[in-house]
Design a protein around this motif. Structure first.
Motif, PDB file in Angstrom:
ATOM      1  N   CYS A  52     -13.208  10.590  14.131  1.00 19.19           N
ATOM      2  CA  CYS A  52     -13.305  11.707  15.078  1.00 19.19           C
ATOM      3  C   CYS A  52     -11.949  12.383  15.249  1.00 19.19           C
ATOM      4  O   CYS A  52     -11.875  13.609  15.385  1.00 19.19           O
ATOM      5  CB  CYS A  52     -13.850  11.232  16.412  1.00 19.19           C
ATOM      6  SG  CYS A  52     -15.619  10.864  16.348  1.00 19.19           S
ATOM      7  N   LEU A  53     -10.881  11.617  15.231  1.00 11.97           N
ATOM      8  CA  LEU A  53      -9.543  12.199  15.325  1.00 11.97           C
ATOM      9  C   LEU A  53      -9.246  13.079  14.110  1.00 11.97           C
ATOM     10  O   LEU A  53      -8.746  14.202  14.249  1.00 11.97           O
ATOM     11  CB  LEU A  53      -8.492  11.098  15.450  1.00 11.97           C
ATOM     12  CG  LEU A  53      -7.045  11.566  15.550  1.00 11.97           C
ATOM     13  CD1 LEU A  53      -6.820  12.349  16.838  1.00 11.97           C
ATOM     14  CD2 LEU A  53      -6.102  10.375  15.472  1.00 11.97           C
ATOM     15  N   VAL A  54      -9.578  12.602  12.926  1.00  9.14           N
ATOM     16  CA  VAL A  54      -9.367  13.382  11.702  1.00  9.14           C
ATOM     17  C   VAL A  54     -10.227  14.652  11.729  1.00  9.14           C
ATOM     18  O   VAL A  54      -9.757  15.734  11.362  1.00  9.14           O
ATOM     19  CB  VAL A  54      -9.674  12.523  10.450  1.00  9.14           C
ATOM     20  CG1 VAL A  54      -9.784  13.380   9.201  1.00  9.14           C
ATOM     21  CG2 VAL A  54      -8.624  11.451  10.280  1.00  9.14           C
ATOM     22  N   ALA A  55     -11.471  14.533  12.172  1.00 10.20           N
ATOM     23  CA  ALA A  55     -12.351  15.702  12.256  1.00 10.20           C
ATOM     24  C   ALA A  55     -11.789  16.728  13.232  1.00 10.20           C
ATOM     25  O   ALA A  55     -11.802  17.935  12.950  1.00 10.20           O
ATOM     26  CB  ALA A  55     -13.756  15.272  12.683  1.00 10.20           C
ATOM     27  N   TRP A  56     -11.296  16.261  14.370  1.00  8.75           N
ATOM     28  CA  TRP A  56     -10.745  17.173  15.372  1.00  8.75           C
ATOM     29  C   TRP A  56      -9.493  17.856  14.837  1.00  8.75           C
ATOM     30  O   TRP A  56      -9.322  19.071  14.992  1.00  8.75           O
ATOM     31  CB  TRP A  56     -10.437  16.407  16.654  1.00  8.75           C
ATOM     32  CG  TRP A  56      -9.783  17.251  17.696  1.00  8.75           C
ATOM     33  CD1 TRP A  56     -10.376  18.219  18.447  1.00  8.75           C
ATOM     34  CD2 TRP A  56      -8.404  17.220  18.070  1.00  8.75           C
ATOM     35  NE1 TRP A  56      -9.450  18.780  19.278  1.00  8.75           N
ATOM     36  CE2 TRP A  56      -8.223  18.189  19.072  1.00  8.75           C
ATOM     37  CE3 TRP A  56      -7.325  16.461  17.667  1.00  8.75           C
ATOM     38  CZ2 TRP A  56      -7.005  18.422  19.661  1.00  8.75           C
ATOM     39  CZ3 TRP A  56      -6.097  16.693  18.267  1.00  8.75           C
ATOM     40  CH2 TRP A  56      -5.949  17.664  19.256  1.00  8.75           C
ATOM     41  N   LEU A  57      -8.608  17.097  14.193  1.00 11.62           N
ATOM     42  CA  LEU A  57      -7.373  17.680  13.656  1.00 11.62           C
ATOM     43  C   LEU A  57      -7.657  18.696  12.550  1.00 11.62           C
ATOM     44  O   LEU A  57      -7.031  19.757  12.496  1.00 11.62           O
ATOM     45  CB  LEU A  57      -6.438  16.590  13.145  1.00 11.62           C
ATOM     46  CG  LEU A  57      -5.748  15.757  14.221  1.00 11.62           C
ATOM     47  CD1 LEU A  57      -4.983  14.610  13.587  1.00 11.62           C
ATOM     48  CD2 LEU A  57      -4.834  16.609  15.066  1.00 11.62           C
ATOM     49  N   SER A  58      -8.591  18.391  11.673  1.00 14.29           N
ATOM     50  CA  SER A  58      -8.911  19.342  10.608  1.00 14.29           C
ATOM     51  C   SER A  58      -9.553  20.600  11.187  1.00 14.29           C
ATOM     52  O   SER A  58      -9.271  21.715  10.734  1.00 14.29           O
ATOM     53  CB  SER A  58      -9.812  18.703   9.555  1.00 14.29           C
ATOM     54  OG  SER A  58     -11.059  18.351  10.111  1.00 14.29           O
ATOM     55  N   GLY A  59     -10.396  20.437  12.191  1.00 12.64           N
ATOM     56  CA  GLY A  59     -10.972  21.605  12.859  1.00 12.64           C
ATOM     57  C   GLY A  59      -9.911  22.427  13.564  1.00 12.64           C
ATOM     58  O   GLY A  59      -9.961  23.661  13.564  1.00 12.64           O
ATOM     59  N   LEU A  60      -8.938  21.759  14.150  1.00 14.68           N
ATOM     60  CA  LEU A  60      -7.851  22.448  14.842  1.00 14.68           C
ATOM     61  C   LEU A  60      -7.027  23.278  13.861  1.00 14.68           C
ATOM     62  O   LEU A  60      -6.682  24.434  14.148  1.00 14.68           O
ATOM     63  CB  LEU A  60      -6.964  21.423  15.548  1.00 14.68           C
ATOM     64  CG  LEU A  60      -5.849  21.958  16.424  1.00 14.68           C
ATOM     65  CD1 LEU A  60      -6.418  22.692  17.616  1.00 14.68           C
ATOM     66  CD2 LEU A  60      -4.970  20.806  16.891  1.00 14.68           C
ATOM     67  N   VAL A  61      -6.732  22.731  12.695  1.00 15.69           N
ATOM     68  CA  VAL A  61      -5.963  23.460  11.690  1.00 15.69           C
ATOM     69  C   VAL A  61      -6.746  24.669  11.189  1.00 15.69           C
ATOM     70  O   VAL A  61      -6.209  25.779  11.079  1.00 15.69           O
ATOM     71  CB  VAL A  61      -5.565  22.527  10.518  1.00 15.69           C
ATOM     72  CG1 VAL A  61      -4.993  23.315   9.359  1.00 15.69           C
ATOM     73  CG2 VAL A  61      -4.586  21.480  10.995  1.00 15.69           C
ATOM     74  N   LEU A  62      -8.019  24.478  10.889  1.00 21.89           N
ATOM     75  CA  LEU A  62      -8.843  25.603  10.432  1.00 21.89           C
ATOM     76  C   LEU A  62      -8.971  26.672  11.510  1.00 21.89           C
ATOM     77  O   LEU A  62      -8.919  27.872  11.229  1.00 21.89           O
ATOM     78  CB  LEU A  62     -10.237  25.111  10.029  1.00 21.89           C
ATOM     79  CG  LEU A  62     -10.357  24.476   8.665  1.00 21.89           C
ATOM     80  CD1 LEU A  62     -11.760  23.901   8.472  1.00 21.89           C
ATOM     81  CD2 LEU A  62     -10.075  25.490   7.585  1.00 21.89           C
ATOM     82  N   PHE A  63      -9.141  26.254  12.766  1.00 22.33           N
ATOM     83  CA  PHE A  63      -9.260  27.199  13.866  1.00 22.33           C
ATOM     84  C   PHE A  63      -7.971  27.999  14.014  1.00 22.33           C
ATOM     85  O   PHE A  63      -8.000  29.212  14.256  1.00 22.33           O
ATOM     86  CB  PHE A  63      -9.588  26.458  15.167  1.00 22.33           C
ATOM     87  CG  PHE A  63     -10.039  27.357  16.274  1.00 22.33           C
ATOM     88  CD1 PHE A  63     -11.367  27.721  16.385  1.00 22.33           C
ATOM     89  CD2 PHE A  63      -9.136  27.844  17.201  1.00 22.33           C
ATOM     90  CE1 PHE A  63     -11.788  28.554  17.406  1.00 22.33           C
ATOM     91  CE2 PHE A  63      -9.539  28.673  18.227  1.00 22.33           C
ATOM     92  CZ  PHE A  63     -10.874  29.029  18.334  1.00 22.33           C
TER      93      PHE A  63
END
Length: 92
Positions: A52-63
């Motif tokens: 979940c941390l990796v998913a959140w970080l990757s979403g944050l970078v894309l956002f």
């Protein structure tokens, strides 16, 4: 297709990060309840947390990329507006 790319990237970031979180939680629960011992169950908990941390970080970078794209488009529109006004003043 290429219009308003920043908004599309931001939407993609939200969807992908949510789907990744759901998949990590599902995979972690499968590990936890697979019945292969306490070590695998604890591994499932870590899998959920880290996934979940990796998913959140990757979403944050894309956002952030989508936000930067939208900001660049807004700056370009303002520059075009200012250029047009300057050309009108030169022509007077």
């Amino acid at each position: 297709m290429f219009n308003n790319a920043g908004h599309k990237v931001k939407t993609y970031a939200k969807v992908v990060s949510i789907l990744m979180m759901i998949l990590f939680v599902f995979a972690g629960l499968v590990l936890m309840f697979s019945g292969q011992g306490t070590g695998v169950a604890i591994g499932g908990i870590f899998y959920i947390a880290i996934g979940c941390l990796v998913a959140w970080l990757s979403g944050l970078v894309l956002f952030a990329m989508g936000q930067a794209c939208e900001s660049a488009q807004a700056c370009e529109a303002k520059l075009q507006e200012l250029t047009k006004k300057l050309q009108e003043l030169e022509n007077k």
